[in-house]
Motif scaffolding. Structure first.
Motif, mmCIF file in Angstrom:
data_model
loop_
_atom_site.group_PDB
_atom_site.id
_atom_site.type_symbol
_atom_site.label_atom_id
_atom_site.label_comp_id
_atom_site.label_asym_id
_atom_site.label_seq_id
_atom_site.Cartn_x
_atom_site.Cartn_y
_atom_site.Cartn_z
ATOM 1 N N LEU A 125 -31.471 -43.204 -4.039
ATOM 2 C CA LEU A 125 -31.750 -44.565 -3.599
ATOM 3 C C LEU A 125 -30.725 -45.607 -4.033
ATOM 4 C CD1 LEU A 125 -35.593 -44.376 -4.160
ATOM 5 C CD2 LEU A 125 -34.393 -44.310 -1.964
ATOM 6 N N ASN A 126 -30.011 -45.311 -5.113
ATOM 7 C CA ASN A 126 -29.193 -46.390 -5.671
ATOM 8 C C ASN A 126 -27.691 -46.245 -5.555
ATOM 9 O OD1 ASN A 126 -31.624 -47.444 -6.457
ATOM 10 N ND2 ASN A 126 -31.524 -46.551 -8.498
ATOM 11 N N THR A 127 -27.226 -45.160 -5.018
ATOM 12 C CA THR A 127 -25.777 -45.025 -4.959
ATOM 13 C C THR A 127 -25.336 -44.751 -3.529
ATOM 14 O OG1 THR A 127 -25.782 -42.640 -5.272
ATOM 15 C CG2 THR A 127 -25.767 -43.993 -7.263
ATOM 16 N N ASP A 128 -24.062 -44.856 -3.315
ATOM 17 C CA ASP A 128 -23.576 -44.524 -1.980
ATOM 18 C C ASP A 128 -23.416 -43.016 -1.888
ATOM 19 O OD1 ASP A 128 -22.734 -44.520 0.551
ATOM 20 O OD2 ASP A 128 -20.961 -45.749 0.235
ATOM 21 N N LEU A 129 -24.570 -42.403 -1.776
ATOM 22 C CA LEU A 129 -24.651 -40.963 -1.818
ATOM 23 C C LEU A 129 -23.827 -40.291 -0.726
ATOM 24 C CD1 LEU A 129 -26.074 -38.626 -3.246
ATOM 25 C CD2 LEU A 129 -27.903 -38.845 -1.569
ATOM 26 N N VAL A 130 -23.868 -40.860 0.471
ATOM 27 C CA VAL A 130 -23.169 -40.228 1.592
ATOM 28 C C VAL A 130 -21.662 -40.170 1.319
ATOM 29 C CG1 VAL A 130 -22.794 -40.258 4.086
ATOM 30 C CG2 VAL A 130 -24.977 -41.038 3.153
ATOM 31 N N ALA A 131 -21.132 -41.263 0.819
ATOM 32 C CA ALA A 131 -19.693 -41.301 0.505
ATOM 33 C C ALA A 131 -19.362 -40.306 -0.599
ATOM 34 C CB ALA A 131 -19.292 -42.715 0.085
ATOM 35 N N THR A 132 -20.229 -40.222 -1.597
ATOM 36 C CA THR A 132 -19.995 -39.292 -2.709
ATOM 37 C C THR A 132 -20.008 -37.851 -2.220
ATOM 38 O OG1 THR A 132 -21.056 -40.829 -4.242
ATOM 39 C CG2 THR A 132 -20.815 -38.558 -4.982
ATOM 40 N N VAL A 133 -21.017 -37.501 -1.440
ATOM 41 C CA VAL A 133 -21.117 -36.123 -0.942
ATOM 42 C C VAL A 133 -19.901 -35.790 -0.081
ATOM 43 C CG1 VAL A 133 -22.449 -34.549 0.531
ATOM 44 C CG2 VAL A 133 -23.640 -36.060 -1.072
ATOM 45 N N HIS A 134 -19.528 -36.723 0.776
ATOM 46 C CA HIS A 134 -18.369 -36.502 1.642
ATOM 47 C C HIS A 134 -17.110 -36.256 0.804
ATOM 48 C CE1 HIS A 134 -15.678 -36.798 5.036
ATOM 49 N NE2 HIS A 134 -14.988 -37.718 4.388
ATOM 50 N N GLN A 135 -16.936 -37.101 -0.194
ATOM 51 C CA GLN A 135 -15.750 -37.008 -1.051
ATOM 52 C C GLN A 135 -15.713 -35.668 -1.800
ATOM 53 O OE1 GLN A 135 -15.582 -40.061 -4.073
ATOM 54 N NE2 GLN A 135 -13.925 -38.964 -5.105
ATOM 55 N N VAL A 136 -16.853 -35.268 -2.316
ATOM 56 C CA VAL A 136 -16.916 -34.002 -3.068
ATOM 57 C C VAL A 136 -16.622 -32.804 -2.147
ATOM 58 C CG1 VAL A 136 -18.490 -32.442 -4.294
ATOM 59 C CG2 VAL A 136 -18.401 -34.855 -4.920
ATOM 60 N N LEU A 137 -17.133 -32.856 -0.933
ATOM 61 C CA LEU A 137 -16.869 -31.772 0.015
ATOM 62 C C LEU A 137 -15.381 -31.665 0.322
ATOM 63 C CD1 LEU A 137 -19.876 -32.224 2.487
ATOM 64 C CD2 LEU A 137 -19.469 -30.256 0.976
ATOM 65 N N VAL A 138 -14.756 -32.808 0.530
ATOM 66 C CA VAL A 138 -13.331 -32.820 0.837
ATOM 67 C C VAL A 138 -12.534 -32.298 -0.360
ATOM 68 C CG1 VAL A 138 -11.341 -34.318 1.302
ATOM 69 C CG2 VAL A 138 -13.495 -34.662 2.559
ATOM 70 N N GLU A 139 -12.874 -32.812 -1.550
ATOM 71 C CA GLU A 139 -12.180 -32.431 -2.778
ATOM 72 C C GLU A 139 -12.257 -30.940 -3.078
ATOM 73 O OE1 GLU A 139 -13.443 -34.139 -6.550
ATOM 74 O OE2 GLU A 139 -13.214 -36.100 -5.591
ATOM 75 N N THR A 140 -13.456 -30.390 -2.907
ATOM 76 C CA THR A 140 -13.679 -29.001 -3.306
ATOM 77 C C THR A 140 -13.396 -28.016 -2.177
ATOM 78 O OG1 THR A 140 -16.023 -29.081 -2.698
ATOM 79 C CG2 THR A 140 -15.466 -29.658 -4.971
ATOM 80 N N GLY A 141 -13.347 -28.527 -0.954
ATOM 81 C CA GLY A 141 -13.108 -27.654 0.185
ATOM 82 C C GLY A 141 -14.312 -26.811 0.577
ATOM 83 N N LEU A 142 -15.487 -27.133 0.008
ATOM 84 C CA LEU A 142 -16.682 -26.361 0.360
ATOM 85 C C LEU A 142 -17.075 -26.668 1.805
ATOM 86 C CD1 LEU A 142 -18.943 -24.480 -0.960
ATOM 87 C CD2 LEU A 142 -20.339 -26.561 -0.966
ATOM 88 N N GLN A 143 -17.362 -25.621 2.530
ATOM 89 C CA GLN A 143 -17.834 -25.776 3.904
ATOM 90 C C GLN A 143 -19.174 -26.522 3.859
ATOM 91 O OE1 GLN A 143 -17.940 -21.829 5.804
ATOM 92 N NE2 GLN A 143 -19.660 -22.649 6.995
#
Ligand code: C2E
Ligand code: MG
Ligand code: MG
Ligand code: MG
Length: 291
Positions: A125-143
């Protein structure tokens, strides 16, 4: 506590309360340094496709479970430190560490298994979760399709519109979203209808009483039917006995997780399951159990 206070008996409880507050404060201070000190780690618990005899090939993924090894207190259970992290706002940093660590780990496995990560309400509820998840996916290369985000029921209901928007945005990233601990809180059918969950995890409390309690069996059966009717897959949590597994197989539950299948453990204890070591035994699990 409020009651005790109202009755004027605060004096009786004050020393203990004081202790608790000091204790919490100290623990909070320690938690704020836990990431930096390398005290946080993840355990991984396997999930399997339901069948009577589960073998290595039936493992479909793992759930990441956070562990905090306190330098003097030893392991502090997540049921204690996650709420503490939420109250203090540390959950944003800790939650992001957990997500990144789990995705980084899963991306290194030869087998493209699912990785489930728990999200706390505050994170949702309190963070920009979508941006964080997107960033982590890009960083780690996880499908993205390999990542499952577990949300406990009730989290979305506080702000229905915002919750729905957030869930939809998450799903446009390609990740999957599971409802965790279904049945333990304020489940409502509206909830299931309104939010686009991919998976429902049936709370351990119902699984625990299967075989001993006809109500639990009826509820589990109904929840499986309900989920399938909605096109959602079902996972049973806390499967500990073969009897429970047999019931779940008979009822068509899609997947299972619990001590019977595997304990939460550091991932290096599961090298075969993730494909980092060859199977030591080509025999099917059924044959192995006979010897
Ligand atoms: P959960 O997400 O429902 O996780 C399942 C819990 O059930 C885990 O407890 C797991 O160890 C336990 N469990 C699994 N199989 C069995 C079984 O067969 N029998 C029994 N008796 N227990 C089983 P754990 O690791 O202590 O975690 C407790 C809760 O803390 C989790 O419940 C989750 O809500 C929260 N949690 C854990 N890790 C994280 C995390 O990384 N982030 C967040 N936000 N919450 C977390
Ligand atoms: Mg979970
Ligand atoms: Mg759960
Ligand atoms: Mg649970």
């Amino acid at each position: 506590r409020a009651k005790a206070h109202a009755r004027g008996s605060i004096g009786l409880f004050a020393p203990e309360m004081d202790m608790q507050i000091r204790d919490r404060r100290a623990l909070h201070q320690d938690l704020s340094n836990a990431i930096r000190n390398g005290e946080l780690s993840l355990y991984y618990q396997p999930q399997a496709a339901s069948k009577r005899q589960i073998g290595e090939g039936d493992i479909v993924g793992f759930e990441a479970l956070a562990r905090w090894r306190h330098p003097t207190r030893g392991f502090v259970p997540p049921g204690e430190f996650i709420p503490l992290a939420e109250e203090s706002g540390l959950i944003v940093e800790i939650g992001e560490w957990i997500l990144r660590e789990a995705c980084r780990e899963a991306a290194s496995w030869p087998k493209p298994l699912q990785i489930a990560v728990n999200l706390s309400p505050a994170q949702f509820l309190n963070t920009d979760l979508v941006a964080t998840v997107h960033q982590v996916l890009v960083e780690t290369g996880l499908q993205p399709g390999r990542l499952e985000l577990e949300i406990t029921e009730g989290v979305l209901i506080d702000d229905f519109d915002r919750g729905l928007a957030l869930l939809r945005r998450l799903k446009t990233l390609g990740v999957r979203v599971s409802m965790d601990d279904f049945g333990s809180g304020y489940s409502s059918l509206t909830y299931l209808q309104a939010f686009p969950f991919d998976k429902i995890k049936i709370d351990r409390a119902f699984i625990m009483h299967l075989g001993r309690n006809v109500q639990s069996a009826a509820i589990v059966r109904a929840v499986i039917g309900l989920g399938h009717g909605l096109g959602v897959s079902l996972v049973a949590e806390g499967v500990e006995t073969q009897e429970q597994l047999d019931f779940l197989v008979d009822e068509g539950c899609d997947a299972v997780q619990g001590y019977l299948i595997g304990m939460p453990a550091p991932i290096d204890q599961y090298p075969v399951l993730v494909g980092l070591a060859p199977s030591p035994d080509p025999m099917p699990a059924r044959a192995r159990q006979v010897s």
